[in-house]
Scaffold this motif. Structure first.
Motif, PDB file in Angstrom:
ATOM      1  N   ASN A   1      13.935   6.414  -4.751  1.00  0.00           N
ATOM      2  CA  ASN A   1      14.944   6.825  -3.777  1.00  0.00           C
ATOM      3  C   ASN A   1      14.651   6.264  -2.394  1.00  0.00           C
ATOM      4  O   ASN A   1      15.569   5.874  -1.674  1.00  0.00           O
ATOM      5  CB  ASN A   1      15.060   8.351  -3.717  1.00  0.00           C
ATOM      6  CG  ASN A   1      15.816   8.906  -4.900  1.00  0.00           C
ATOM      7  OD1 ASN A   1      16.661   8.237  -5.478  1.00  0.00           O
ATOM      8  ND2 ASN A   1      15.501  10.130  -5.271  1.00  0.00           N
TER       9      ASN A   1
ATOM     10  N   GLU B   1      17.396   4.059  -0.541  1.00  0.00           N
ATOM     11  CA  GLU B   1      18.021   4.543   0.684  1.00  0.00           C
ATOM     12  C   GLU B   1      17.569   3.785   1.927  1.00  0.00           C
ATOM     13  O   GLU B   1      18.364   3.546   2.831  1.00  0.00           O
ATOM     14  CB  GLU B   1      17.737   6.036   0.846  1.00  0.00           C
ATOM     15  CG  GLU B   1      18.393   6.879  -0.221  1.00  0.00           C
ATOM     16  CD  GLU B   1      17.932   8.324  -0.216  1.00  0.00           C
ATOM     17  OE1 GLU B   1      17.079   8.678   0.626  1.00  0.00           O
ATOM     18  OE2 GLU B   1      18.423   9.082  -1.063  1.00  0.00           O
ATOM     19  N   ASN B   2      16.290   3.428   1.985  1.00  0.00           N
ATOM     20  CA  ASN B   2      15.747   2.835   3.201  1.00  0.00           C
ATOM     21  C   ASN B   2      15.391   1.364   3.059  1.00  0.00           C
ATOM     22  O   ASN B   2      15.000   0.738   4.041  1.00  0.00           O
ATOM     23  CB  ASN B   2      14.495   3.601   3.654  1.00  0.00           C
ATOM     24  CG  ASN B   2      14.769   5.060   3.900  1.00  0.00           C
ATOM     25  OD1 ASN B   2      15.882   5.443   4.225  1.00  0.00           O
ATOM     26  ND2 ASN B   2      13.760   5.895   3.744  1.00  0.00           N
TER      27      ASN B   2
END
Length: 58
Positions: A20, A24-25
């Motif tokens: 994740n 996401e980043n």
């Protein structure tokens, strides 16, 4: 077997967190950790299958 299942759960949580974070980043090192965790999960799941089959034969 209980210890094995706990180890699988812990490794999966690490994988999920890192995957994740990468998604996401865009964190590249998290992607590396996720891939490493996925290899460990593969080994653990194969071990679980082996132990599970042995337990069912008892």
């Amino acid at each position: 077997m209980k210890n094995l299942i706990e180890n699988i759960e812990s490794t999966f949580e690490n994988f999920k967190t890192d995957a994740n974070t990468q998604l996401e980043n865009g964190n590249k090192s998290a992607g590396t950790r996720a891939r490493k965790s996925s290899l460990e999960l593969d080994k653990l799941l194969k071990e679980f299958r082996k132990v599970s089959v042995a337990e069912s034969k008892k």
